[in-house]
Motif scaffolding. Structure first.
Motif, PDB file in Angstrom:
ATOM      1  N   THR A  23      56.567  15.049   1.009  1.00 10.01           N
ATOM      2  CA  THR A  23      55.264  15.205   0.358  1.00 10.01           C
ATOM      3  C   THR A  23      54.769  16.638   0.480  1.00 10.01           C
ATOM      4  O   THR A  23      54.289  17.234  -0.504  1.00 10.01           O
ATOM      5  N   MET A  24      54.874  17.216   1.672  1.00 17.35           N
ATOM      6  CA  MET A  24      54.445  18.594   1.871  1.00 17.35           C
ATOM      7  C   MET A  24      55.236  19.540   0.980  1.00 17.35           C
ATOM      8  O   MET A  24      54.671  20.450   0.355  1.00 17.35           O
ATOM      9  N   ALA A  25      56.546  19.330   0.910  1.00 16.44           N
ATOM     10  CA  ALA A  25      57.391  20.191   0.080  1.00 16.44           C
ATOM     11  C   ALA A  25      57.018  20.066  -1.394  1.00 16.44           C
ATOM     12  O   ALA A  25      56.986  21.072  -2.124  1.00 16.44           O
ATOM     13  N   ARG A  26      56.741  18.852  -1.830  1.00 20.15           N
ATOM     14  CA  ARG A  26      56.373  18.646  -3.239  1.00 20.15           C
ATOM     15  C   ARG A  26      55.109  19.398  -3.594  1.00 20.15           C
ATOM     16  O   ARG A  26      55.058  20.130  -4.599  1.00 20.15           O
ATOM     17  N   TYR A  27      54.060  19.247  -2.776  1.00 19.71           N
ATOM     18  CA  TYR A  27      52.800  19.896  -3.107  1.00 19.71           C
ATOM     19  C   TYR A  27      52.881  21.410  -2.952  1.00 19.71           C
ATOM     20  O   TYR A  27      52.287  22.155  -3.741  1.00 19.71           O
ATOM     21  N   ALA A  76      59.024  26.874   6.948  1.00 20.03           N
ATOM     22  CA  ALA A  76      59.637  27.732   5.936  1.00 20.03           C
ATOM     23  C   ALA A  76      60.496  26.915   4.981  1.00 20.03           C
ATOM     24  O   ALA A  76      60.486  27.129   3.764  1.00 20.03           O
ATOM     25  N   ALA A  77      61.229  25.949   5.518  1.00 17.65           N
ATOM     26  CA  ALA A  77      62.076  25.099   4.674  1.00 17.65           C
ATOM     27  C   ALA A  77      61.234  24.266   3.717  1.00 17.65           C
ATOM     28  O   ALA A  77      61.633  24.026   2.574  1.00 17.65           O
ATOM     29  N   LEU A  78      60.077  23.822   4.168  1.00 15.74           N
ATOM     30  CA  LEU A  78      59.201  22.989   3.338  1.00 15.74           C
ATOM     31  C   LEU A  78      58.347  23.803   2.377  1.00 15.74           C
ATOM     32  O   LEU A  78      57.707  23.235   1.498  1.00 15.74           O
ATOM     33  N   GLY A  79      58.312  25.117   2.577  1.00 17.57           N
ATOM     34  CA  GLY A  79      57.476  25.968   1.741  1.00 17.57           C
ATOM     35  C   GLY A  79      56.035  26.033   2.196  1.00 17.57           C
ATOM     36  O   GLY A  79      55.150  26.443   1.441  1.00 17.57           O
ATOM     37  N   VAL A  80      55.776  25.658   3.439  1.00 11.28           N
ATOM     38  CA  VAL A  80      54.419  25.655   3.991  1.00 11.28           C
ATOM     39  C   VAL A  80      54.168  26.969   4.710  1.00 11.28           C
ATOM     40  O   VAL A  80      54.886  27.319   5.667  1.00 11.28           O
ATOM     41  N   THR A  81      53.149  27.697   4.284  1.00 12.95           N
ATOM     42  CA  THR A  81      52.870  29.017   4.847  1.00 12.95           C
ATOM     43  C   THR A  81      51.630  29.056   5.730  1.00 12.95           C
ATOM     44  O   THR A  81      51.368  30.064   6.381  1.00 12.95           O
ATOM     45  N   ASP A  82      50.863  27.979   5.746  1.00 12.80           N
ATOM     46  CA  ASP A  82      49.639  27.930   6.550  1.00 12.80           C
ATOM     47  C   ASP A  82      49.797  26.882   7.645  1.00 12.80           C
ATOM     48  O   ASP A  82      49.618  25.690   7.414  1.00 12.80           O
ATOM     49  N   HIS A  83      50.141  27.344   8.833  1.00 11.79           N
ATOM     50  CA  HIS A  83      50.286  26.445   9.978  1.00 11.79           C
ATOM     51  C   HIS A  83      49.376  26.898  11.107  1.00 11.79           C
ATOM     52  O   HIS A  83      49.269  28.094  11.396  1.00 11.79           O
ATOM     53  N   ARG A  84      48.738  25.940  11.768  1.00  8.66           N
ATOM     54  CA  ARG A  84      47.859  26.225  12.911  1.00  8.66           C
ATOM     55  C   ARG A  84      48.194  25.263  14.048  1.00  8.66           C
ATOM     56  O   ARG A  84      48.552  24.113  13.808  1.00  8.66           O
ATOM     57  N   PHE A  85      48.034  25.733  15.287  1.00  9.62           N
ATOM     58  CA  PHE A  85      48.021  24.842  16.441  1.00  9.62           C
ATOM     59  C   PHE A  85      46.563  24.543  16.764  1.00  9.62           C
ATOM     60  O   PHE A  85      45.741  25.470  16.848  1.00  9.62           O
ATOM     61  N   LEU A  86      46.232  23.288  16.946  1.00  6.70           N
ATOM     62  CA  LEU A  86      44.854  22.896  17.220  1.00  6.70           C
ATOM     63  C   LEU A  86      44.352  23.579  18.492  1.00  6.70           C
ATOM     64  O   LEU A  86      44.951  23.429  19.559  1.00  6.70           O
ATOM     65  N   GLU A 229      66.079  17.851  -0.315  1.00  7.98           N
ATOM     66  CA  GLU A 229      66.890  18.847   0.382  1.00  7.98           C
ATOM     67  C   GLU A 229      66.033  19.733   1.271  1.00  7.98           C
ATOM     68  O   GLU A 229      66.485  20.187   2.326  1.00  7.98           O
ATOM     69  N   ARG A 230      64.803  19.972   0.862  1.00 11.67           N
ATOM     70  CA  ARG A 230      63.890  20.734   1.720  1.00 11.67           C
ATOM     71  C   ARG A 230      63.549  19.937   2.983  1.00 11.67           C
ATOM     72  O   ARG A 230      63.456  20.495   4.076  1.00 11.67           O
ATOM     73  N   LYS A 231      63.363  18.637   2.829  1.00  9.75           N
ATOM     74  CA  LYS A 231      63.085  17.796   3.995  1.00  9.75           C
ATOM     75  C   LYS A 231      64.292  17.775   4.928  1.00  9.75           C
ATOM     76  O   LYS A 231      64.142  17.847   6.152  1.00  9.75           O
ATOM     77  N   ARG A 236      66.801  19.566  10.016  1.00  9.48           N
ATOM     78  CA  ARG A 236      67.838  20.308  10.738  1.00  9.48           C
ATOM     79  C   ARG A 236      67.246  21.442  11.566  1.00  9.48           C
ATOM     80  O   ARG A 236      67.807  21.822  12.596  1.00  9.48           O
ATOM     81  N   ALA A 237      66.119  21.985  11.125  1.00 13.12           N
ATOM     82  CA  ALA A 237      65.453  23.022  11.905  1.00 13.12           C
ATOM     83  C   ALA A 237      64.977  22.486  13.250  1.00 13.12           C
ATOM     84  O   ALA A 237      64.948  23.215  14.243  1.00 13.12           O
TER      85      ALA A 237
END
Length: 301
Positions: A23-27, A76-86, A229-231, A236-237
């Motif tokens: 889902t994350m990769a799709r959006y 990076a594999a999913l194409g997500v560029t905004d990550h935060r640790f709470l 394939e992104r998932k 694998r990461a």
């Protein structure tokens, strides 16, 4: 809608990929702003590769920092560029499975003050202004204390973020709040496929598993098979936690699970959008029209 913003809150590195990676990769591929918030570093996890066994909490206790790099590669594999640790990297520690000693550590996420942790998430919500917020259900999907706490914190933040009397940076009302879900028909189909393939299944029957929901409870079904394939690459990461052999994957118990490109959700709050006729795939082999949403943003102007 051209400015779509989706936020997901997950307990540990790898949870995002297993439960919602497709889902994350799709959006992300569609140009939506996808924000991932991770609550802990996953310090109490087990380790699959023997050569990395020294990372565990009972040895070097460096697994958390190692999993930070795994998570970065997965995003990076999913194409997500905004990550935060709470609360910032390492603010709260992995609590371990329910009932173990690490549940009681002072910095365990299970021990986090609810309003303090929710306040940290409110700040991110008000900065990003997502229309859609996703986390686990009240049982944390399968009963892990950090997953349960992630639900509690996210729901509290959802309420506080919309309260004009809370904080000084202006309210933001999230339009739709979702739980991740696993319909039992999908579990049954996966069980049958694994048994036919000679792959060991987790238990004697899906009824014995500590997760899964009735098909009628599922409101939303995201067909992200085009991004499978992104998932797979993201799984694998997370090499310390997941072994991958499509169409299966396994955690440290080495028991196969089906690798899914279609992911399911339950709308907890917000107006349910219009549904497309029929589900994207046959559910449980029935192929009946369930009338589910096929977009987390369905119905949002």
């Amino acid at each position: 809608m051209t400015d779509r913003r989706l936020m997901l809150v997950h307990a540990h590195p790898d949870d995002e990929t297993i439960g919602s990676g497709a889902t994350m990769a799709r959006y992300a591929a569609q140009g939506a702003h996808v924000t991932l918030v991770t609550c802990t570093l996953g310090e109490e996890g087990e380790v699959i590769p023997p050569e990395l066994a020294h990372l565990t909490a009972d040895r070097d206790d460096t697994l958390g920092e190692h999993r930070v790099s795994e998570l970065a590669a997965a995003c990076a594999a999913l194409g997500v560029t905004d990550h935060r640790f709470l609360g910032g990297r390492g603010r709260w520690r992995d609590s371990g499975m329910m009932g173990v000693v690490s549940n009681h550590a002072a910095n365990a996420f299970w021990q986090a003050d609810l309003d303090e942790a929710a306040g940290e998430l409110v700040r991110i919500i008000r900065e990003v202004r997502p229309q859609v917020l996703v986390t686990y259900d009240e049982n944390g999907f399968y009963g892990h204390p950090d997953h349960i706490q992630a639900h509690r914190v996210t729901w509290r933040a959802f309420e506080l973020a919309a309260d004009p009397a809370y904080g000084e940076d202006g309210p933001w009302r999230v339009s739709k709040f979702y739980h991740t879900a696993m319909p039992r028909s999908v579990m049954i189909r996966g069980e049958e496929a694994m048994r036919e393939n000679g792959t060991p299944f987790l238990v004697e029957s899906v009824a014995d598993l500590p997760f899964g929901c009735a098909d009628d409870d599922v409101t939303t079904e995201i067909d992200a098979r085009a991004h499978i394939e992104r998932k797979v690459a993201a799984m694998r990461a997370h090499a310390t936690q997941i072994s991958v052999s499509p169409p299966w994957f396994a955690l440290s118990n080495d028991v196969g699970q089906e690798l899914l490109g279609i992911e399911h959700f339950v709308l907890r709050s917000g107006a349910r959008g219009p549904a497309r006729p029929g589900a994207p795939i046959e559910v449980g082999g029935l192929g009946e029209p369930y009338g589910r949403e096929d977009d987390l943003f369905a119905g949002i102007d």
